[in-house]
Design a protein around this motif. Sequence first.
Motif, PDB file in Angstrom:
ATOM      1  N   GLN A   1     -10.026  11.762   1.877  1.00  0.00           N
ATOM      2  CA  GLN A   1     -11.284  11.049   2.037  1.00  0.00           C
ATOM      3  C   GLN A   1     -11.908  10.850   0.653  1.00  0.00           C
ATOM      4  O   GLN A   1     -12.166  11.805  -0.072  1.00  0.00           O
TER       5      GLN A   1
ATOM      6  N   GLN B   1      -2.617   9.816   1.536  1.00  0.00           N
ATOM      7  CA  GLN B   1      -3.244   8.744   2.309  1.00  0.00           C
ATOM      8  C   GLN B   1      -4.263   9.276   3.307  1.00  0.00           C
ATOM      9  O   GLN B   1      -5.071   8.508   3.833  1.00  0.00           O
ATOM     10  N   ASN B   2      -4.253  10.589   3.549  1.00  0.00           N
ATOM     11  CA  ASN B   2      -5.241  11.194   4.445  1.00  0.00           C
ATOM     12  C   ASN B   2      -6.501  11.632   3.714  1.00  0.00           C
ATOM     13  O   ASN B   2      -7.461  12.081   4.352  1.00  0.00           O
TER      14      ASN B   2
ATOM     15  N   GLY C   1       0.783  -1.227   0.000  1.00  0.00           N
ATOM     16  CA  GLY C   1       0.000   0.000   0.000  1.00  0.00           C
ATOM     17  C   GLY C   1       0.812   1.272   0.000  1.00  0.00           C
ATOM     18  O   GLY C   1       0.252   2.370   0.147  1.00  0.00           O
TER      19      GLY C   1
ATOM     20  N   VAL D   1     -11.769  -0.389   0.059  1.00  0.00           N
ATOM     21  CA  VAL D   1     -10.363  -0.754  -0.093  1.00  0.00           C
ATOM     22  C   VAL D   1     -10.158  -2.161   0.458  1.00  0.00           C
ATOM     23  O   VAL D   1     -10.693  -2.494   1.527  1.00  0.00           O
TER      24      VAL D   1
ATOM     25  N   LYS E   1      -9.034   2.628   4.876  1.00  0.00           N
ATOM     26  CA  LYS E   1      -8.128   3.513   4.133  1.00  0.00           C
ATOM     27  C   LYS E   1      -8.869   4.426   3.166  1.00  0.00           C
ATOM     28  O   LYS E   1      -8.397   5.512   2.849  1.00  0.00           O
TER      29      LYS E   1
ATOM     30  N   GLY F   1      -9.632   7.835   4.662  1.00  0.00           N
ATOM     31  CA  GLY F   1      -8.525   8.725   4.988  1.00  0.00           C
ATOM     32  C   GLY F   1      -8.600   9.196   6.419  1.00  0.00           C
ATOM     33  O   GLY F   1      -8.875   8.424   7.341  1.00  0.00           O
ATOM     34  N   SER F   2      -8.399  10.491   6.608  1.00  0.00           N
ATOM     35  CA  SER F   2      -8.460  11.061   7.952  1.00  0.00           C
ATOM     36  C   SER F   2      -9.883  11.417   8.346  1.00  0.00           C
ATOM     37  O   SER F   2     -10.136  11.856   9.468  1.00  0.00           O
TER      38      SER F   2
ATOM     39  N   THR G   1      -8.931  -2.357   9.483  1.00  0.00           N
ATOM     40  CA  THR G   1      -7.888  -1.359   9.231  1.00  0.00           C
ATOM     41  C   THR G   1      -7.718  -1.094   7.743  1.00  0.00           C
ATOM     42  O   THR G   1      -7.628   0.056   7.304  1.00  0.00           O
ATOM     43  N   VAL G   2      -7.679  -2.172   6.954  1.00  0.00           N
ATOM     44  CA  VAL G   2      -7.466  -2.018   5.512  1.00  0.00           C
ATOM     45  C   VAL G   2      -8.644  -1.287   4.865  1.00  0.00           C
ATOM     46  O   VAL G   2      -8.459  -0.353   4.065  1.00  0.00           O
TER      47      VAL G   2
ATOM     48  N   PHE H   1      -0.370   3.918  -2.443  1.00  0.00           N
ATOM     49  CA  PHE H   1      -1.763   4.348  -2.321  1.00  0.00           C
ATOM     50  C   PHE H   1      -1.800   5.767  -1.781  1.00  0.00           C
ATOM     51  O   PHE H   1      -1.075   6.078  -0.826  1.00  0.00           O
TER      52      PHE H   1
END
Length: 415
Positions: free
Chosen positions: A102, A99-100, A46, A188, A236, A239-240, A232-233, A49
Amino acid sequence: MQFTNAIFGAALCGMLASSVSAHMVITSPVPFGQSSLTNSPLINDGSDFPCKQRSGVYDITKMNQMPVGVPQSLAFKGGATHGGGSCQVSVTLDKEPTQNSQWKVIHSIVGGCPSNTTGNLSEDADGTGASVFEFSIPKGMPNGQYSLAWTWFNKIGNREMYMNCAPITVSGGADNNDVFNALPNMFVINIPNEQCASVEGEDFVFPSPGDSAETPFKTALGSSTIGSGCATVMAKGAGSGAAGTPAPASPTSGASSPSGYAAGSASTEATSAAPQMSTSAPAYSQATAGPAGGSAAVTVTTMATITGGAPTAAASSYAPPPADAPAPAAGSGFSSVSSPSSNTTMSSGSCSNGAISCSKPGCVVCIGSNQFGLCDINNCAVPQALADGTSCSGGVVAKRHMTHGRRHLAGRGSF
């Protein structure tokens, strides 16, 4: 029999291996960094990503103009379609996603994407034989410049996630994020596949596909996952959790709208369109069976296109609800591929043209002993005949079990 299967397996492996260089990329919309974009999937860990991070990842080859409500094409090049799979079109309000960022889903394709061909279309990295799909930016989306993503979870081959991104300028929309915020988060999985993976041989049914979704019925639908780190995956895509603010449209990036549409003509109010059955669905090849021990595919030859306006409820999470959880409100996506009850014919309620009422949009509904339907965003399902040799139970269409036949064969000598 074993010899034949071995030859087929070897041939399939050879075909998949020889077409590694022919993986799929999008050609419409025009992606970011087109000259540096490769056709490989995201790195398993990842680390690239989102959007296949690389030098020049956000170079703009062409700005894609997307007035709200105007049909757009999702087109590809390449030949390694890996038996198809499921795709999503999502957007983030960030010009250069991280990665943050949305991501929110605006269209889902469950099965048959980018093609419903068994195996691969070809070994041509520039091939254009894959299906072309249609989507649009929902009415009420914020105006400005942001990013779009195509994501793909292949049916056959390694457990991977493909992702291409493209710059877009949205017009004719709203000056707030209300519609964006109500959309479901992008799905994701498979990065990394050791933590959470989809199951090979299944066209993955997204937990929250949104109000604009389509599925070729001749598919091997499934929602199985493997791994202890799925929460968790799958998170992603959110994002934040902050939507961000779209950048103002560049004054030099203007372009004419498609013929028959005006950039500012779309209403900024969220509207709800009635679901429609596509009249131009392609003919699909015979669906292949799922993984060993799994259910076989449904054999029907039509495609349903469910197109709704902006959702009116908050997006649902990806965690499947408990079995006794109440059904989500229309427009919020769905959280399970199971229908509320097994082999139950529901009341027609306010549905018309022979459709019956249902409680979970996107779910398969078993109707009597020889019919099924797909629950649409208006909580109605159109009855359709089951294919010969199949049955519907608990929201799953599968081949009828031949228990007696298996016992009979088990008692015979090997052959």
